[in-house]
Design a protein around this motif. Structure first.
Motif, PDB file in Angstrom:
ATOM      1  N   ALA A  60      -9.857 -32.780  33.849  1.00  0.00           N
ATOM      2  CA  ALA A  60      -9.831 -33.689  34.990  1.00  0.00           C
ATOM      3  C   ALA A  60      -9.839 -32.873  36.279  1.00  0.00           C
ATOM      4  N   ASP A  61     -10.448 -33.427  37.317  1.00  0.00           N
ATOM      5  CA  ASP A  61     -10.517 -32.712  38.592  1.00  0.00           C
ATOM      6  C   ASP A  61      -9.134 -32.310  39.096  1.00  0.00           C
ATOM      7  N   SER A  62      -8.161 -33.137  38.800  1.00  0.00           N
ATOM      8  CA  SER A  62      -6.811 -32.895  39.311  1.00  0.00           C
ATOM      9  C   SER A  62      -6.138 -31.673  38.684  1.00  0.00           C
ATOM     10  N   VAL A  63      -6.686 -31.166  37.570  1.00  0.00           N
ATOM     11  CA  VAL A  63      -6.039 -30.036  36.895  1.00  0.00           C
ATOM     12  C   VAL A  63      -6.941 -28.811  36.777  1.00  0.00           C
ATOM     13  N   LYS A  64      -8.189 -28.939  37.207  1.00  0.00           N
ATOM     14  CA  LYS A  64      -9.122 -27.809  37.099  1.00  0.00           C
ATOM     15  C   LYS A  64      -8.581 -26.586  37.815  1.00  0.00           C
ATOM     16  N   GLY A  65      -8.684 -25.463  37.148  1.00  0.00           N
ATOM     17  CA  GLY A  65      -8.210 -24.208  37.721  1.00  0.00           C
ATOM     18  C   GLY A  65      -6.731 -23.949  37.495  1.00  0.00           C
ATOM     19  N   ARG A  66      -6.010 -24.945  37.012  1.00  0.00           N
ATOM     20  CA  ARG A  66      -4.566 -24.794  36.776  1.00  0.00           C
ATOM     21  C   ARG A  66      -4.202 -24.922  35.304  1.00  0.00           C
ATOM     22  N   PHE A  67      -4.925 -25.766  34.575  1.00  0.00           N
ATOM     23  CA  PHE A  67      -4.627 -26.007  33.163  1.00  0.00           C
ATOM     24  C   PHE A  67      -5.718 -25.368  32.305  1.00  0.00           C
ATOM     25  N   THR A  68      -5.316 -24.904  31.114  1.00  0.00           N
ATOM     26  CA  THR A  68      -6.262 -24.340  30.162  1.00  0.00           C
ATOM     27  C   THR A  68      -5.957 -24.871  28.767  1.00  0.00           C
ATOM     28  N   ILE A  69      -6.978 -25.422  28.128  1.00  0.00           N
ATOM     29  CA  ILE A  69      -6.818 -25.924  26.770  1.00  0.00           C
ATOM     30  C   ILE A  69      -7.355 -24.892  25.791  1.00  0.00           C
ATOM     31  N   SER A  70      -6.702 -24.781  24.645  1.00  0.00           N
ATOM     32  CA  SER A  70      -7.164 -23.858  23.613  1.00  0.00           C
ATOM     33  C   SER A  70      -6.753 -24.395  22.256  1.00  0.00           C
ATOM     34  N   GLY A  71      -7.375 -23.837  21.217  1.00  0.00           N
ATOM     35  CA  GLY A  71      -7.071 -24.292  19.877  1.00  0.00           C
ATOM     36  C   GLY A  71      -6.964 -23.148  18.892  1.00  0.00           C
ATOM     37  N   ASP A  72      -6.192 -23.376  17.866  1.00  0.00           N
ATOM     38  CA  ASP A  72      -6.052 -22.427  16.764  1.00  0.00           C
ATOM     39  C   ASP A  72      -6.343 -23.198  15.484  1.00  0.00           C
ATOM     40  N   ASN A  73      -7.582 -23.107  15.012  1.00  0.00           N
ATOM     41  CA  ASN A  73      -7.968 -23.891  13.840  1.00  0.00           C
ATOM     42  C   ASN A  73      -7.179 -23.489  12.603  1.00  0.00           C
ATOM     43  N   ALA A  74      -6.862 -22.237  12.483  1.00  0.00           N
ATOM     44  CA  ALA A  74      -6.097 -21.784  11.321  1.00  0.00           C
ATOM     45  C   ALA A  74      -4.720 -22.439  11.268  1.00  0.00           C
ATOM     46  N   ALA A  75      -4.160 -22.665  12.443  1.00  0.00           N
ATOM     47  CA  ALA A  75      -2.841 -23.299  12.528  1.00  0.00           C
ATOM     48  C   ALA A  75      -2.936 -24.808  12.714  1.00  0.00           C
ATOM     49  N   ASN A  76      -4.173 -25.316  12.833  1.00  0.00           N
ATOM     50  CA  ASN A  76      -4.377 -26.755  13.067  1.00  0.00           C
ATOM     51  C   ASN A  76      -3.586 -27.223  14.283  1.00  0.00           C
ATOM     52  N   THR A  77      -3.678 -26.451  15.350  1.00  0.00           N
ATOM     53  CA  THR A  77      -2.855 -26.669  16.545  1.00  0.00           C
ATOM     54  C   THR A  77      -3.690 -26.473  17.806  1.00  0.00           C
ATOM     55  N   ILE A  78      -3.412 -27.282  18.812  1.00  0.00           N
ATOM     56  CA  ILE A  78      -3.999 -27.036  20.130  1.00  0.00           C
ATOM     57  C   ILE A  78      -2.890 -26.837  21.142  1.00  0.00           C
ATOM     58  N   TYR A  79      -3.275 -26.240  22.257  1.00  0.00           N
ATOM     59  CA  TYR A  79      -2.315 -25.918  23.307  1.00  0.00           C
ATOM     60  C   TYR A  79      -2.856 -26.358  24.660  1.00  0.00           C
ATOM     61  N   LEU A  80      -1.955 -26.598  25.568  1.00  0.00           N
ATOM     62  CA  LEU A  80      -2.332 -26.839  26.961  1.00  0.00           C
ATOM     63  C   LEU A  80      -1.438 -25.976  27.831  1.00  0.00           C
ATOM     64  N   GLN A  81      -2.014 -24.921  28.377  1.00  0.00           N
ATOM     65  CA  GLN A  81      -1.282 -24.065  29.294  1.00  0.00           C
ATOM     66  C   GLN A  81      -1.385 -24.659  30.684  1.00  0.00           C
ATOM     67  N   MET A  82      -0.252 -24.968  31.272  1.00  0.00           N
ATOM     68  CA  MET A  82      -0.211 -25.618  32.577  1.00  0.00           C
ATOM     69  C   MET A  82       0.468 -24.687  33.571  1.00  0.00           C
ATOM     70  N   ASN A  83      -0.295 -24.244  34.545  1.00  0.00           N
ATOM     71  CA  ASN A  83       0.216 -23.355  35.587  1.00  0.00           C
ATOM     72  C   ASN A  83       0.195 -24.054  36.937  1.00  0.00           C
ATOM     73  N   SER A  84       0.899 -23.488  37.885  1.00  0.00           N
ATOM     74  CA  SER A  84       0.939 -24.029  39.248  1.00  0.00           C
ATOM     75  C   SER A  84       1.216 -25.526  39.237  1.00  0.00           C
ATOM     76  N   LEU A  85       2.210 -25.903  38.494  1.00  0.00           N
ATOM     77  CA  LEU A  85       2.516 -27.324  38.327  1.00  0.00           C
ATOM     78  C   LEU A  85       2.939 -27.956  39.648  1.00  0.00           C
ATOM     79  N   LYS A  86       2.548 -29.214  39.793  1.00  0.00           N
ATOM     80  CA  LYS A  86       2.844 -29.989  40.997  1.00  0.00           C
ATOM     81  C   LYS A  86       3.663 -31.225  40.615  1.00  0.00           C
ATOM     82  N   PRO A  87       4.389 -31.788  41.549  1.00  0.00           N
ATOM     83  CA  PRO A  87       5.147 -33.015  41.234  1.00  0.00           C
ATOM     84  C   PRO A  87       4.258 -34.131  40.676  1.00  0.00           C
TER      85      PRO A  87
END
Length: 125
Positions: A60-87
């Motif tokens: 979403a435009d509101s999170v571009k440049g701050r959030f990063t999505i990634s996945g680990d297929n071996a672990a059947n898991t995804i992640y969302l790294q959220m930086n520079s968080l805002k209220p």
């Protein structure tokens, strides 16, 4: 039985970081597009980010440049790294399968997709 279990939410000050985790079971993550929605009190649900097995991602435009999505297929898991968080990032974050395109992310409904129980993210000073 299909399950999506989110974790990693919490309270953080503006400018801080959190990493959300979604552990999937009962299906193979690599066969589905999956990502994160969020919903704040009194607001509509918003698609935040998603990822497909061919590498396509959406933010979403509101999170571009701050959030990063990634996945680990071996672990059947995804992640969302959220930086520079805002209220305004304060919301319940949900992991869900859906239709993921570079410009959009859709939840198709309970008959076609799966939805987790959510994890609360609060950004406040």
């Amino acid at each position: 039985q299909v399950q999506l279990v989110e974790s990693g939410g919490g309270s953080v000050q503006p400018g801080g970081s959190l990493r959300l985790t979604c552990a999937a079971s009962g299906f193979t993550l690599d066969d589905y597009a999956i990502g994160w929605f969020r919903q704040a009190p009194g607001k509509e649900r918003e698609g935040v980010s998603c990822i497909r097995n061919d590498g396509i991602t959406y933010y979403a435009d509101s999170v571009k440049g701050r959030f990063t999505i990634s996945g680990d297929n071996a672990a059947n898991t995804i992640y969302l790294q959220m930086n520079s968080l805002k209220p305004e990032d304060t919301a319940v974050y949900y992991c869900a399968t859906g239709l993921c395109y570079s410009g959009s992310y859709y939840y198709r409904g309970d008959e076609l997709d799966w939805w987790g129980q959510g994890t609360q993210v609060t950004v406040s000073s």
